[in-house]
Enzyme design. Sequence first.
Site, PDB file in Angstrom:
ATOM      1  N   HIS A 169     -15.688  59.772 135.880  1.00 52.86           N
ATOM      2  CA  HIS A 169     -16.467  58.384 135.566  1.00 52.86           C
ATOM      3  C   HIS A 169     -16.509  57.600 136.716  1.00 52.86           C
ATOM      4  O   HIS A 169     -15.747  57.629 137.698  1.00 52.86           O
ATOM      5  CB  HIS A 169     -15.414  57.732 134.486  1.00 52.86           C
ATOM      6  CG  HIS A 169     -14.916  58.538 133.381  1.00 52.86           C
ATOM      7  ND1 HIS A 169     -16.008  59.275 132.570  1.00 52.86           N
ATOM      8  CD2 HIS A 169     -13.836  58.937 132.965  1.00 52.86           C
ATOM      9  CE1 HIS A 169     -15.311  59.699 131.649  1.00 52.86           C
ATOM     10  NE2 HIS A 169     -13.926  59.814 131.628  1.00 52.86           N
ATOM     11  N   GLU A 226      -9.229  55.230 132.950  1.00 55.35           N
ATOM     12  CA  GLU A 226      -8.548  55.689 131.564  1.00 55.35           C
ATOM     13  C   GLU A 226      -7.030  56.045 131.901  1.00 55.35           C
ATOM     14  O   GLU A 226      -6.539  56.272 133.010  1.00 55.35           O
ATOM     15  CB  GLU A 226      -9.209  56.914 130.769  1.00 55.35           C
ATOM     16  CG  GLU A 226      -9.625  58.049 131.411  1.00 55.35           C
ATOM     17  CD  GLU A 226     -10.539  58.787 130.813  1.00 55.35           C
ATOM     18  OE1 GLU A 226     -11.416  58.350 130.043  1.00 55.35           O
ATOM     19  OE2 GLU A 226     -10.413  60.194 130.949  1.00 55.35           O
ATOM     20  N   HIS A 239     -11.438  65.340 136.005  1.00 62.33           N
ATOM     21  CA  HIS A 239     -10.520  65.457 135.120  1.00 62.33           C
ATOM     22  C   HIS A 239     -11.096  66.323 133.861  1.00 62.33           C
ATOM     23  O   HIS A 239     -12.156  66.469 133.738  1.00 62.33           O
ATOM     24  CB  HIS A 239      -9.986  64.188 134.609  1.00 62.33           C
ATOM     25  CG  HIS A 239     -10.807  63.425 133.993  1.00 62.33           C
ATOM     26  ND1 HIS A 239     -11.775  62.665 134.550  1.00 62.33           N
ATOM     27  CD2 HIS A 239     -11.119  63.244 132.567  1.00 62.33           C
ATOM     28  CE1 HIS A 239     -12.443  61.844 133.661  1.00 62.33           C
ATOM     29  NE2 HIS A 239     -12.335  62.263 132.426  1.00 62.33           N
ATOM     30  N   ARG A 274     -20.811  64.551 133.727  1.00 65.48           N
ATOM     31  CA  ARG A 274     -20.330  66.009 133.369  1.00 65.48           C
ATOM     32  C   ARG A 274     -20.601  66.872 134.725  1.00 65.48           C
ATOM     33  O   ARG A 274     -21.798  67.031 135.226  1.00 65.48           O
ATOM     34  CB  ARG A 274     -21.137  66.728 132.219  1.00 65.48           C
ATOM     35  CG  ARG A 274     -20.314  67.695 131.482  1.00 65.48           C
ATOM     36  CD  ARG A 274     -21.032  68.064 130.254  1.00 65.48           C
ATOM     37  NE  ARG A 274     -20.893  67.117 129.119  1.00 65.48           N
ATOM     38  CZ  ARG A 274     -22.027  66.716 128.303  1.00 65.48           C
ATOM     39  NH1 ARG A 274     -23.270  67.040 128.678  1.00 65.48           N
ATOM     40  NH2 ARG A 274     -21.854  65.545 127.666  1.00 65.48           N
TER      41      ARG A 274
END
Length: 324
Positions: A98, A116, A173, A193
């Site tokens: 991200h 996150e 991740h 992605r």
Amino acid sequence: MQIEPIFLTPIFQERIWGGTKLADEFGYSIPSTHTGECWAVSAHPNGQTVIKNGPFQGMTLGQLWEERRDLFGHFPSDRFPLLTKILDANADLSVQVHPDDAYAQKHENGEFGKTECWYIIDCKKDAELVYGHHAKTKEELKEMMETGQWDKLLRRIPIKPGDFFYVPSGTIHALCEGTLVLETQQSSDTTYRVYDYDRVDSNGKKRELHLDKALDVITVPHRDANVHPHITQVDDATITTFIESDYFGVQKWEINGTVNLDQTKHFLIVSVLNGEGKLVSEGGSYDLKKGDHFILPYQFGRFSINGTLEMIASWPLVQKGAAS
């Protein structure tokens, strides 16, 4: 008028890697056997949760944020800052990364970046996740990605229920098969992605990759996030503070009896992962059960929870330079 907790109705997102655990474990009514995400507390345009109790019943969380900012302590943000999810990884998620706020603002139409964290609710025996990589330089990273050296590149970590992982923007991740996770994140839906195991969707198409943007934002070399959980005993509760860093704070509350607490944050998001009980405040008494999600607004004040429950609580943190 007494301030009430704001209970929310989750919404669900179907994913190629999803399953049925959101129904099996939490009793939710899910749309299909490939339901991957419960958006439990969300004001993001891609999925808004709806308030199910009290004077604001029927409003979306985004509407409430716009119309009653006082309930959120006038938190200094142009949008609701956090998003709470439960993820059912019935198959491996794509390997992804991200962006941070600055990159997302510039390249994703003003979207937040996405830092996150994960609390592992449950996982199969010998489960693992992808967290970080072994490349020493951007050049090495690019070469290994382009030549498909994924086994050599990706860093895999064994996991167990109760583990906590902080995943700052820029961290490669992926959750892996057989994992049920509560995720606290910035309110963003931007994902780059990197690798998707050459899977195809129901139309026989491979999912899109975003290698150029991913290479722009991946942290090289990988740096492990600094997480040092702190445990305190309050009445009949064990409170574990996992993190209070950057965008949010996250705690686990394990209650076996009664605990008296004080809501002193701009607002507090609470998810019930297990058990049942009652929340009691000046405004009344509220039943709590596994799968409930609610917000305790600004100046909610003193409250007690009694019962046998496992809960995750989170709150937003003011960014440096923001006017509070």
